[in-house]
Design an enzyme around this catalytic site. Sequence first.
Site, PDB file in Angstrom:
ATOM      1  N   PHE A   1      42.958  46.990  46.454  1.00  0.00           N
ATOM      2  CA  PHE A   1      42.019  47.040  45.331  1.00  0.00           C
ATOM      3  C   PHE A   1      42.124  45.807  44.438  1.00  0.00           C
ATOM      4  O   PHE A   1      41.171  45.475  43.736  1.00  0.00           O
ATOM      5  CB  PHE A   1      42.309  48.248  44.429  1.00  0.00           C
ATOM      6  CG  PHE A   1      42.083  49.591  45.046  1.00  0.00           C
ATOM      7  CD1 PHE A   1      40.805  50.105  45.150  1.00  0.00           C
ATOM      8  CD2 PHE A   1      43.140  50.362  45.502  1.00  0.00           C
ATOM      9  CE1 PHE A   1      40.578  51.360  45.700  1.00  0.00           C
ATOM     10  CE2 PHE A   1      42.930  51.613  46.052  1.00  0.00           C
ATOM     11  CZ  PHE A   1      41.649  52.110  46.154  1.00  0.00           C
TER      12      PHE A   1
ATOM     13  N   SER B   1      32.061  45.622  48.201  1.00  0.00           N
ATOM     14  CA  SER B   1      31.031  46.007  47.242  1.00  0.00           C
ATOM     15  C   SER B   1      29.656  45.827  47.862  1.00  0.00           C
ATOM     16  O   SER B   1      29.446  44.922  48.690  1.00  0.00           O
ATOM     17  CB  SER B   1      31.162  45.101  46.014  1.00  0.00           C
ATOM     18  OG  SER B   1      30.031  45.231  45.197  1.00  0.00           O
TER      19      SER B   1
ATOM     20  N   TYR C   1      32.061  36.227  41.735  1.00  0.00           N
ATOM     21  CA  TYR C   1      32.665  37.521  42.064  1.00  0.00           C
ATOM     22  C   TYR C   1      32.095  38.042  43.384  1.00  0.00           C
ATOM     23  O   TYR C   1      32.828  38.386  44.312  1.00  0.00           O
ATOM     24  CB  TYR C   1      32.434  38.543  40.946  1.00  0.00           C
ATOM     25  CG  TYR C   1      32.774  39.943  41.403  1.00  0.00           C
ATOM     26  CD1 TYR C   1      34.095  40.332  41.596  1.00  0.00           C
ATOM     27  CD2 TYR C   1      31.765  40.875  41.703  1.00  0.00           C
ATOM     28  CE1 TYR C   1      34.412  41.608  42.061  1.00  0.00           C
ATOM     29  CE2 TYR C   1      32.075  42.143  42.167  1.00  0.00           C
ATOM     30  CZ  TYR C   1      33.396  42.507  42.340  1.00  0.00           C
ATOM     31  OH  TYR C   1      33.706  43.761  42.819  1.00  0.00           O
TER      32      TYR C   1
ATOM     33  N   LYS D   1      33.924  38.549  47.289  1.00  0.00           N
ATOM     34  CA  LYS D   1      33.961  39.755  48.135  1.00  0.00           C
ATOM     35  C   LYS D   1      33.412  39.424  49.532  1.00  0.00           C
ATOM     36  O   LYS D   1      33.956  39.853  50.543  1.00  0.00           O
ATOM     37  CB  LYS D   1      33.132  40.877  47.503  1.00  0.00           C
ATOM     38  CG  LYS D   1      33.723  41.421  46.219  1.00  0.00           C
ATOM     39  CD  LYS D   1      34.816  42.423  46.488  1.00  0.00           C
ATOM     40  CE  LYS D   1      35.987  42.291  45.567  1.00  0.00           C
ATOM     41  NZ  LYS D   1      37.106  43.152  45.857  1.00  0.00           N
TER      42      LYS D   1
HETATM   43  P1  NAD Z   1      40.185  47.421  37.967  1.00  0.00           P
HETATM   44  O1  NAD Z   1      40.153  46.122  37.292  1.00  0.00           O
HETATM   45  O2  NAD Z   1      40.179  48.660  37.167  1.00  0.00           O
HETATM   46  O3  NAD Z   1      41.443  47.491  38.959  1.00  0.00           O
HETATM   47  C1  NAD Z   1      41.962  46.351  39.600  1.00  0.00           C
HETATM   48  C2  NAD Z   1      43.468  46.340  39.363  1.00  0.00           C
HETATM   49  O4  NAD Z   1      44.003  45.190  40.025  1.00  0.00           O
HETATM   50  C3  NAD Z   1      43.838  46.222  37.885  1.00  0.00           C
HETATM   51  O5  NAD Z   1      44.789  47.217  37.546  1.00  0.00           O
HETATM   52  C4  NAD Z   1      44.429  44.812  37.754  1.00  0.00           C
HETATM   53  O6  NAD Z   1      45.438  44.770  36.791  1.00  0.00           O
HETATM   54  C5  NAD Z   1      44.924  44.548  39.170  1.00  0.00           C
HETATM   55  N1  NAD Z   1      44.936  43.135  39.569  1.00  0.00           N
HETATM   56  C6  NAD Z   1      43.948  42.216  39.398  1.00  0.00           C
HETATM   57  N2  NAD Z   1      44.326  41.042  39.927  1.00  0.00           N
HETATM   58  C7  NAD Z   1      45.569  41.219  40.444  1.00  0.00           C
HETATM   59  C8  NAD Z   1      46.492  40.378  41.125  1.00  0.00           C
HETATM   60  N3  NAD Z   1      46.213  39.082  41.366  1.00  0.00           N
HETATM   61  N4  NAD Z   1      47.684  40.887  41.513  1.00  0.00           N
HETATM   62  C9  NAD Z   1      47.981  42.188  41.275  1.00  0.00           C
HETATM   63  N5  NAD Z   1      47.150  43.023  40.622  1.00  0.00           N
HETATM   64  C10 NAD Z   1      45.965  42.557  40.227  1.00  0.00           C
HETATM   65  O7  NAD Z   1      38.958  47.431  39.004  1.00  0.00           O
HETATM   66  P2  NAD Z   1      38.327  48.641  39.829  1.00  0.00           P
HETATM   67  O8  NAD Z   1      37.021  48.976  39.237  1.00  0.00           O
HETATM   68  O9  NAD Z   1      39.330  49.687  40.041  1.00  0.00           O
HETATM   69  O10 NAD Z   1      38.027  47.899  41.188  1.00  0.00           O
HETATM   70  C11 NAD Z   1      38.940  47.948  42.263  1.00  0.00           C
HETATM   71  C12 NAD Z   1      38.383  47.146  43.424  1.00  0.00           C
HETATM   72  O11 NAD Z   1      37.112  47.669  43.775  1.00  0.00           O
HETATM   73  C13 NAD Z   1      38.177  45.667  43.115  1.00  0.00           C
HETATM   74  O12 NAD Z   1      38.525  44.931  44.264  1.00  0.00           O
HETATM   75  C14 NAD Z   1      36.691  45.562  42.867  1.00  0.00           C
HETATM   76  O13 NAD Z   1      36.203  44.295  43.197  1.00  0.00           O
HETATM   77  C15 NAD Z   1      36.158  46.619  43.820  1.00  0.00           C
HETATM   78  N6  NAD Z   1      34.858  47.154  43.400  1.00  0.00           N
HETATM   79  C16 NAD Z   1      34.743  47.728  42.159  1.00  0.00           C
HETATM   80  C17 NAD Z   1      33.507  48.196  41.750  1.00  0.00           C
HETATM   81  C18 NAD Z   1      33.337  48.798  40.371  1.00  0.00           C
HETATM   82  O14 NAD Z   1      32.212  48.822  39.860  1.00  0.00           O
HETATM   83  N7  NAD Z   1      34.392  49.305  39.734  1.00  0.00           N
HETATM   84  C19 NAD Z   1      32.395  48.107  42.602  1.00  0.00           C
HETATM   85  C20 NAD Z   1      32.563  47.557  43.861  1.00  0.00           C
HETATM   86  C21 NAD Z   1      33.806  47.072  44.253  1.00  0.00           C
END
Ligand code: NAD
Length: 366
Positions: free
Chosen positions: A105, A149, A175, A179
């Site tokens: 994630f 995504s 961004y 992905k």
């Molecule tokens: P989020 O920011 O809540 O969670 C991501 C976590 O990763 C955070 O806790 C952050 O501290 C940690 N993080 C970031 N960079 C890091 C690194 N270099 N090393 C270690 N930890 C790191 O985001 P989310 O909404 O839970 O999204 C999770 C994944 O899902 C992401 O990859 C995001 O791109 C993908 N995604 C999210 C959405 C959305 O709308 N939430 C939609 C499509 C895809």
Amino acid sequence: MGGDTLNEDKRIDMTRAILVTGGAGYVGSHTVAYLLENMGNDLEIVVVDNLINSYRKPGQKKPESLRIIEDMTGKTIHFYNCDIRDVQAMHRVFQNHLIECVIHFAALKAVGESVTKPLEYYQANVSGTCTLFEVMRDHGVHKLVYSSSCTVYGEPQRLPLDETHPTGAGLTNPYGRSKYFCEEIMKDLCASDKKWSVISLRYFNPVGAHPSGRIGEDPRGTPNNLMPYIAQVAVGRLEELQVFGSDYPTVDGTGVRDYVHVQDLAEGHAGALACFNKTEFTGFHAINLGTGTGYSVLQMVAAFEAASGKRVPWRVAARRAGDVAVNYADASLAARTLGWRARRTLADMCADTWRWQSTHPHGYAT
Ligand code: NAD
Ligand code: UDP
């Protein structure tokens, strides 16, 4: 490095483990909770998170989301406060645990910020992902569930969006490109070595919260996304919603998206993990996780008002650059391959978001 429980170069136990990068964040924490609630004691969860977008109370070792999940489930989460780009620290995580597969994630995800900080985004999301894959390979771990995504589809050429829709064309921000690049890298990796099994889950719009209301989405600063913005207006933290554009060719002129409950997403990840036992799941597989139904911004506002009993004032503002008019999934591949279907309704998404937001007006820091 900064690992909280990173002691020495020894495995601290030999129970089979799932590594969850970014597991303290929004989707990650709900998936961790779901796995702990539903799996046996013969599997442990290891989380790596650098806390860049998650909250830890002063004096605590673990971020609040994981602390609460431990309290809810009575199970321990092995937590490492480290960055996926820290090769040495990542090696130690793999030495400390018998990792079978990884759910990845960890990423930066603010679309607007990615335009002003492209290098930071490519560093974290693309270089970080490559580092993770190198460490996995070095430790003989080849099973991966990746957080992708629907943004990889760019401007839809047809609807609903199925997995055969072209990706990578017309992406409007770093961004989204990060992905897309990661998916291309994973395809190359799978082509280079048949040992890899990669399931790239293309989420549509994750919303909602755990039904307990104890964990949920906790964006830093002003939310970029619709649902947390609406929730913060309803709870009185923000004054009114700006509706980005009212002249799209949609039911009421506002943008339409496929909102999917984060608990359904969590179940999708569990479904993906289960597939790793099947031989047909070697190689690269991209799978949509959405409901197949789109709702407009104003339909979301109405549903949230109904669930919360609060008014959500809004006014029309200019279109947001890079937004598409309509976007929703063909989720039939997930049904066929993972046996997954989104089960929760829009009313569930709003009610669960409200339970979390109303009890945590300032998120985990409340
Ligand atoms: P989020 O920011 O809540 O969670 C991501 C976590 O990763 C955070 O806790 C952050 O501290 C940690 N993080 C970031 N960079 C890091 C690194 N270099 N090393 C270690 N930890 C790191 O985001 P989310 O909404 O839970 O999204 C999770 C994944 O899902 C992401 O990859 C995001 O791109 C993908 N995604 C999210 C959405 C959305 O709308 N939430 C939609 C499509 C895809
Ligand atoms: N949106 C809006 N006001 C906001 C945030 C979002 O009108 O403050 C609209 C946006 O234009 C889009 C929909 O809500 O039509 C979903 O936006 P979000 O940022 O949540 O998701 P994405 O654009 O990534 O699909």
